[in-house]
Scaffold this motif. Structure first.
Motif, short mmCIF file in Angstrom:
data_model
loop_
_atom_site.label_atom_id
_atom_site.label_comp_id
_atom_site.label_asym_id
_atom_site.label_seq_id
_atom_site.Cartn_x
_atom_site.Cartn_y
_atom_site.Cartn_z
N ARG A 173 0.92 -1.19 0.07
CA ARG A 173 0.01 -0.11 0.20
C ARG A 173 0.69 1.23 0.02
N PHE A 174 2.18 1.34 0.13
CA PHE A 174 3.02 2.27 0.19
C PHE A 174 3.10 3.01 -1.03
N PRO A 175 3.21 4.36 -1.39
CA PRO A 175 3.60 4.97 -2.60
C PRO A 175 4.53 4.31 -3.18
N PRO A 176 4.80 4.36 -4.64
CA PRO A 176 6.02 3.74 -5.40
C PRO A 176 7.23 4.41 -4.85
N GLY A 177 8.18 3.60 -4.49
CA GLY A 177 9.56 3.75 -3.91
C GLY A 177 9.70 4.03 -2.65
N ASN A 178 8.55 4.19 -1.91
CA ASN A 178 8.73 4.60 -0.39
C ASN A 178 9.02 3.14 0.54
N TYR A 179 9.83 3.44 1.38
CA TYR A 179 10.41 2.53 2.21
C TYR A 179 10.42 3.17 3.52
N SER A 180 9.95 2.05 4.51
CA SER A 180 10.02 2.46 5.98
C SER A 180 10.66 1.53 7.09
N ALA A 181 10.80 1.94 8.08
CA ALA A 181 10.92 0.87 9.24
C ALA A 181 9.91 -0.28 9.25
N LEU A 182 10.77 -1.46 9.80
CA LEU A 182 9.63 -2.43 9.98
C LEU A 182 8.91 -2.32 11.36
N ALA A 183 7.66 -2.72 11.60
CA ALA A 183 6.92 -2.38 12.63
C ALA A 183 5.83 -3.46 13.15
N ALA A 267 17.84 9.17 -4.99
CA ALA A 267 18.10 7.97 -3.90
C ALA A 267 17.54 6.80 -4.13
N SER A 268 18.22 5.83 -3.56
CA SER A 268 17.49 4.34 -3.82
C SER A 268 16.30 4.12 -3.30
N PHE A 269 15.83 4.89 -2.52
CA PHE A 269 14.30 4.72 -1.91
C PHE A 269 13.77 6.18 -1.47
N LYS A 270 12.47 6.19 -1.24
CA LYS A 270 11.89 7.59 -0.55
C LYS A 270 11.80 7.31 0.95
N ALA A 271 12.04 8.39 1.65
CA ALA A 271 11.89 8.14 3.02
C ALA A 271 10.74 8.65 3.54
N PRO A 272 10.11 8.18 4.62
CA PRO A 272 8.82 8.23 5.51
C PRO A 272 8.62 9.86 5.22
N HIS A 279 10.90 8.38 9.87
CA HIS A 279 11.85 9.46 9.57
C HIS A 279 12.81 9.82 10.92
N SER A 280 12.18 9.95 11.92
CA SER A 280 12.97 10.58 13.04
C SER A 280 14.08 9.43 13.32
N LEU A 281 13.52 8.15 13.16
CA LEU A 281 14.46 6.93 13.42
C LEU A 281 15.55 7.01 12.44
N LEU A 282 15.33 7.00 11.08
CA LEU A 282 16.34 7.20 10.12
C LEU A 282 17.39 8.20 10.34
#
Length: 287
Positions: A173-183, A267-272, A279-282
């Motif tokens: 469901r993320f927008p294309p290219g977006n990555y995040s931390a696992l949760a 960039a290799s991915f898009k941030a949260p 975002h703060s965690l990254l």
């Protein structure tokens, strides 16, 4: 300061159970009510929340006292969630990106409380209807008189770190290219550290050892959650994703994360988004 924190409203807990004080706040000509477009916040030309007069609210409306600022009471009306999908809509996230951190925190509190009230109109103990009390910070069963109060669900959100790289993943469901931390949610009978190790293993099959806490953040979407951000020491780097949870996962370098956080098109991915604790965690990991 993480997202959805720093509201300028004094929650005035000591007034919530005082009928006289609450009546005074409701009759105060300076009182304001948060203006919503369904569940999304209306944004002024200055980029702030829009507040209206209590005179515009129906007499039988359920109101929650969000707090007081500079002597002025601030309320939100409990609206029915007929379209819960708007909670994660692009319009909602665009609006949040325009707000100050303080206003986003106030709105997040309002949204969490609206969600809770909509799912607790009937008593989970006996099934009877419930009535709002404590200025909207609780509901009482009309039959068995059981008191019910808003709850927060703990969720761990984490980066696994291995040889100078961090593990990020994306859901379909993320927008294309977006990555995040696992949760994932903390389960009953589990510590934060155990939840971090379990979730990383379940979603990416990466074993982890030591876990360190970084920060926390309330998250108002889908209820009221407390996101607990951590970094875990990975013991191996082989990834096998759970395709029910993730579409893809990968290890990224600090330079990769710096480029993503800066919005670099290469960039290799898009941030949260900045209001998300991922975002703060990254940023913390990069630093």
């Amino acid at each position: 300061m993480t997202g959805f924190t720093g509201s300028l409203l004094d929650r005035v807990d000591h007034l919530r159970s005082d009928p006289g004080a609450l009546a005074g706040l409701l009759s105060d000509w300076r009182a304001r009510v948060l203006v919503l477009d369904e569940l999304a916040p209306q944004i002024s030309h200055e980029g702030s929340l829009v507040w209206g007069s209590l005179a515009t609210v129906a007499a039988d409306a359920e109101l929650v006292l969000l707090g007081v600022a500079e002597g002025r009471p601030h309320f939100v009306e409990i609206v029915r969630q007929d379209q819960p999908s708007i909670m994660r809509s692009p319009a909602m996230f665009r609006a949040l990106g325009m707000l100050t951190a303080e206003d986003a925190a106030t709105f997040g509190t309002a949204l969490s409380l609206i969600s809770w009230h909509n799912t607790h109109r009937f008593c989970p103990r006996c099934g009877s209807t419930t009535t709002l009390f404590r200025a909207g910070w609780g509901r009482k069963c009309d039959a068995c008189s059981t008191d019910h109060f808003p709850r927060t669900d703990p969720v761990v959100i984490m980066l696994a770190e291995y040889d100078g790289k961090a593990l990020v993943g994306r859901q379909p469901r993320f927008p294309p290219g977006n990555y995040s931390a696992l949760a994932g949610f903390v389960e009953p009978g589990e510590s934060i550290e155990e939840a971090v190790r379990r979730e990383i293993m379940e979603e990416a099959a990466v074993p982890c050892g030591a876990v360190r806490y970084v920060a926390s953040q309330p998250w108002p979407f889908g209820g009221a959650q407390l996101m607990i951000a951590c970094i875990a020491e990975a013991l191996a780097d082989a990834i096998t994703i759970d395709t029910k949870e993730l579409e893809h996962a990968m290890w990224v370098t600090r330079n990769d994360a710096i480029a993503a956080l800066a919005g670099d098109p290469g960039a290799s991915f898009k941030a949260p988004p900045p209001f998300a604790i991922a975002h703060s965690l990254l940023r913390s990991w990069v630093g």
